[in-house]
Motif scaffolding. Structure first.
Motif, PDB file in Angstrom:
ATOM      1  N   LEU A 223      40.626  32.870  34.052  1.00 16.82           N
ATOM      2  CA  LEU A 223      40.581  34.275  33.642  1.00 16.82           C
ATOM      3  C   LEU A 223      39.358  34.613  32.790  1.00 16.82           C
ATOM      4  O   LEU A 223      38.825  35.720  32.880  1.00 16.82           O
ATOM      5  N   GLU A 224      38.943  33.674  31.938  1.00 18.88           N
ATOM      6  CA  GLU A 224      37.767  33.940  31.100  1.00 18.88           C
ATOM      7  C   GLU A 224      36.464  33.925  31.889  1.00 18.88           C
ATOM      8  O   GLU A 224      35.417  34.331  31.374  1.00 18.88           O
ATOM      9  N   GLU A 225      36.503  33.459  33.131  1.00 22.66           N
ATOM     10  CA  GLU A 225      35.293  33.319  33.931  1.00 22.66           C
ATOM     11  C   GLU A 225      35.082  34.466  34.909  1.00 22.66           C
ATOM     12  O   GLU A 225      34.052  34.519  35.587  1.00 22.66           O
ATOM     13  N   ILE A 226      36.048  35.374  34.997  1.00 25.30           N
ATOM     14  CA  ILE A 226      35.978  36.401  36.033  1.00 25.30           C
ATOM     15  C   ILE A 226      36.000  37.806  35.431  1.00 25.30           C
ATOM     16  O   ILE A 226      36.425  38.016  34.299  1.00 25.30           O
ATOM     17  N   ASP A 227      35.530  38.752  36.218  1.00 30.54           N
ATOM     18  CA  ASP A 227      35.590  40.168  35.856  1.00 30.54           C
ATOM     19  C   ASP A 227      36.798  40.845  36.476  1.00 30.54           C
ATOM     20  O   ASP A 227      37.271  41.864  35.962  1.00 30.54           O
ATOM     21  N   MET A 228      37.289  40.259  37.579  1.00 28.29           N
ATOM     22  CA  MET A 228      38.362  40.913  38.317  1.00 28.29           C
ATOM     23  C   MET A 228      39.262  39.881  38.990  1.00 28.29           C
ATOM     24  O   MET A 228      38.779  38.892  39.555  1.00 28.29           O
ATOM     25  N   ALA A 229      40.572  40.099  38.894  1.00 27.02           N
ATOM     26  CA  ALA A 229      41.547  39.320  39.649  1.00 27.02           C
ATOM     27  C   ALA A 229      42.055  40.184  40.789  1.00 27.02           C
ATOM     28  O   ALA A 229      42.415  41.342  40.585  1.00 27.02           O
TER      29      ALA A 229
ATOM     30  N   LYS B 146      49.634  40.926  31.833  1.00 26.64           N
ATOM     31  CA  LYS B 146      50.127  40.357  30.573  1.00 26.64           C
ATOM     32  C   LYS B 146      49.261  39.187  30.132  1.00 26.64           C
ATOM     33  O   LYS B 146      48.899  39.080  28.948  1.00 26.64           O
ATOM     34  N   MET B 147      48.894  38.304  31.063  1.00 23.74           N
ATOM     35  CA  MET B 147      48.043  37.168  30.715  1.00 23.74           C
ATOM     36  C   MET B 147      46.702  37.647  30.170  1.00 23.74           C
ATOM     37  O   MET B 147      46.187  37.096  29.190  1.00 23.74           O
ATOM     38  N   ALA B 148      46.134  38.661  30.804  1.00 24.90           N
ATOM     39  CA  ALA B 148      44.839  39.177  30.354  1.00 24.90           C
ATOM     40  C   ALA B 148      44.948  39.793  28.966  1.00 24.90           C
ATOM     41  O   ALA B 148      44.099  39.551  28.093  1.00 24.90           O
ATOM     42  N   GLU B 149      45.986  40.571  28.733  1.00 18.88           N
ATOM     43  CA  GLU B 149      46.156  41.217  27.429  1.00 18.88           C
ATOM     44  C   GLU B 149      46.406  40.202  26.333  1.00 18.88           C
ATOM     45  O   GLU B 149      45.899  40.352  25.208  1.00 18.88           O
ATOM     46  N   GLU B 150      47.161  39.167  26.622  1.00 19.14           N
ATOM     47  CA  GLU B 150      47.436  38.129  25.626  1.00 19.14           C
ATOM     48  C   GLU B 150      46.165  37.407  25.205  1.00 19.14           C
ATOM     49  O   GLU B 150      46.079  36.908  24.080  1.00 19.14           O
TER      50      GLU B 150
ATOM     51  N   ASP C 162      39.668  43.622  35.137  1.00 16.41           N
ATOM     52  CA  ASP C 162      40.085  44.486  36.234  1.00 16.41           C
ATOM     53  C   ASP C 162      41.103  43.744  37.085  1.00 16.41           C
ATOM     54  O   ASP C 162      40.924  42.544  37.375  1.00 16.41           O
ATOM     55  N   ILE C 163      42.156  44.447  37.488  1.00 15.69           N
ATOM     56  CA  ILE C 163      43.126  43.877  38.421  1.00 15.69           C
ATOM     57  C   ILE C 163      43.104  44.728  39.677  1.00 15.69           C
ATOM     58  O   ILE C 163      43.440  45.912  39.650  1.00 15.69           O
TER      59      ILE C 163
END
Length: 220
Positions: free
Chosen positions: A128-134, A161-165, A171-172
């Motif tokens: 998640l820390e390596e990407i701009d968008m999932a 939730k994972m991103a906010e935590e 971007d999703i």
């Protein structure tokens, strides 16, 4: 958070592709979604580098390139030269996910990582820390016109939730089976980049784009 519509040209009339693209741009779509399939990772073949290069100059939209191909690390530089702004790869298609994401970032492009419906959303966590968008696939990749998989909504919620935590401005994106009947559910779950193919390009692409944009603007 920006709410972005990404019309998928996989559903466009290729005889009128330039005109169709312009209609979506005038209707407010910031992105164009460009699906690349190799017939190996997914059971279909679409289009590739020459088509992207030929349409790049026809629009100011962001070229959102979704590589549904095995070992996409091989083609990052080629797609950059052809005009890609974002490259999204599949976690399941990369022998070394970290190296592939690094290649995209080193090329100066925005970086996305996608998972298929069968893949647990937790498998995104290490990246998640390596990407701009999932990108959450809400249909099985390879063909347009499929029905939305309802379980995708929970995957969207978990990813948000994972991103906010982690305090990430992620971007999703969600791709597959989205239309007027369910776009609000997808947005409510936490998505902010919506890929729509037939819902945009069947009928008047400009009018359809404006209809989706009105809904998305209400979330800003």
């Amino acid at each position: 958070m920006d709410y972005i519509l990404a019309p998928s040209i996989l559903s466009a009339d290729f005889k009128e592709l330039g005109k169709e693209m312009k209609k979506t741009e005038e209707g407010g779509a910031k992105y164009l979604h460009f699906d690349v399939m190799d017939g190996m990772f997914v059971p279909n073949i679409s289009f590739g580098i020459p088509v992207l290069a030929s349409i790049r100059g026809a629009t100011e939209q962001v070229m959102d390139v979704h590589l549904m191909i095995r070992e996409p690390i091989r083609y990052v530089e080629d797609f950059k030269k052809a005009g890609a702004d974002i490259i999204t790869v599949h976690l399941e298609a990369c022998e070394d996910v970290h190296a592939t994401l690094g290649k995209i970032r080193d090329a100066g492009l925005r970086c996305g990582l996608s998972i298929c419906p069968e893949t647990d959303v937790e498998e995104l966590a290490p990246y998640l820390e390596e990407i701009d968008m999932a990108l959450i696939m809400s249909v099985h990749p390879g063909f347009g016109g499929q029905s939305f998989i309802p379980e995708s909504l929970e995957k969207i919620r978990k990813t948000r939730k994972m991103a906010e935590e982690r305090g990430l401005d992620l971007d999703i994106q969600v791709d597959g089976g989205i239309g007027m009947s369910n776009i609000r559910e997808v947005l409510d779950a936490g998505a902010n980049v919506i890929v729509i193919g037939s819902g945009v390009f069947k009928g008047d692409a400009g009018e359809n784009t404006r209809g989706y944009m009105e809904i998305m603007k209400s979330y800003e």
